[in-house]
Design an enzyme around this catalytic site. Structure first.
Site, PDB file in Angstrom:
ATOM      1  CE  LYS A 293     -23.545  10.871 -16.447  1.00  0.00           C
ATOM      2  NZ  LYS A 293     -22.452  11.663 -16.690  1.00  0.00           N
TER       3      LYS A 293
ATOM      4  CG  ASP B 142     -19.573  12.927 -18.468  1.00  0.00           C
ATOM      5  OD1 ASP B 142     -19.638  11.700 -19.069  1.00  0.00           O
ATOM      6  OD2 ASP B 142     -19.292  12.918 -17.202  1.00  0.00           O
TER       7      ASP B 142
ATOM      8  CB  ILE C 110     -18.812   6.401 -12.267  1.00  0.00           C
ATOM      9  CG1 ILE C 110     -20.360   6.472 -12.031  1.00  0.00           C
ATOM     10  CG2 ILE C 110     -18.714   5.281 -13.296  1.00  0.00           C
ATOM     11  CD1 ILE C 110     -20.524   7.925 -11.270  1.00  0.00           C
TER      12      ILE C 110
END
Length: 309
Positions: free
Chosen positions: A91, A169, A15
């Site tokens: 997040k 997630d 990510i």
């Protein structure tokens, strides 16, 4: 501090590489100046094995972007705030709700920004959907959030460990959209969580929610979908369905295509981060995380067949 927000990424996984690096490069007033990761060595940037090494020996930085698994974030965020750095939390912002309150207090005490990011809220169709729904009577909401974990989270074994959230997630992205577009607070009423026999995190979940007026909301999360992912939120209204798809990049009002845009979530996140630091503010909305916590608290655990990546 410099007028330029000098950022170090901590945790250089997929990510960070795919989203955070290009987003910072596109953000006026921000620059990536260092990376921290125990394994990966990015080319062309100062590199450090851990946060303490960065803080001790690294270049001058103003902010940390925490892209580690959530189980690690609390201690790293606390250390960064203690060192006088702004902190952006990928997040979910942590593994538990209780660990966020001390971080909020520490950021306030240090006069630094703490930004708990919900990138899906910055998808291009979310704002228009919220405005459209504000003029409608919503009768029912259905969320279908399904993807192939082998494709979207390859090698990320932490996601099925305790505190890794499992299917929540990605599912928390849907909950962040839900809590952004609906006008009232949302509550979990019941949940069924499917746990593979060999894993600590759920691979699928069915959740029943509602607002204070009893609006029926159902969310279906699944990591076992093959083929294209389903990232859809359908709001049935008195004037027909309002549909968010492609994770919030596409909006339809009935059959009319209202928004169909490319992904700009992470550049928008960093523009927000730069603005928050310049204004001396924090942004820590925990509503999506509360819904996940409540799902685990109320959810009935159902064992399913073992899952092998």
């Amino acid at each position: 501090m410099s007028d330029l927000l000098r950022i170090a990424i901590v945790g250089f996984g997929e990510i960070a590489c795919r989203q955070h690096v290009p987003a910072i490069a596109k953000t006026s007033g921000a620059a990536l100046v260092a990376v921290v990761d125990p394994v990966k060595t990015p080319p062309g940037l100062p590199y450090f094995r851990d946060l303490q090494e960065l803080l001790r020996d690294g270049p001058e930085i103003d902010a940390i972007a925490l892209c580690t698994p959530p189980q690690l974030r609390q201690a790293l965020a606390a250390a960064a705030l203690a060192a006088g750095k702004h902190v952006l939390l990928e997040k979910p912002p942590g593994s538990t709700l209780s660990e966020l309150a001390p971080l909020i207090a520490a950021a306030h005490e240090a006069n630094r920004t703490l930004f708990a990011t919900w990138h899906s809220r910055y998808a291009p169709a979310i704002g228009p959907a919220r405005k459209l729904l504000a003029s409608r009577t919503i009768k029912k909401v259905t969320i279908i959030w399904k993807e192939d974990v082998r494709v979207w989270h390859p090698g990320q074994t932490w996601i099925f460990e305790a505190g890794g959230f499992g299917v929540f997630d990605p599912g928390i992205n849907a909950l962040s959209i839900l809590t952004e577009i609906l006008p009232q607070q949302v509550f979990v009423r019941s949940a069924v969580l499917d746990f593979p026999a060999n894993r600590e995190g759920p691979i699928a979940a069915d959740i029943e929610l509602s607002d204070e007026d009893g609006l029926p909301i159902r969310a279906e999360f699944d990591f076992r979908q093959t083929g294209p992912p389903s990232w859809d939120v359908v709001c049935e209204t008195e004037a027909g369905p309002v549909t968010l798809s492609k994770g919030g990049r596409q909006l339809r009002d009935g059959n009319r295509l209202v928004v169909d845009a490319t992904d700009d979530e992470y550049p928008a996140l960093y523009r927000r981060f730069v603005a928050l630091t310049s204004e001396g503010k924090s942004d820590v909305d925990l509503a999506p995380l509360r819904l996940v916590a409540d799902s685990f608290m109320l959810g009935r655990r159902r064992l399913v067949e073992a899952f092998e990546d």
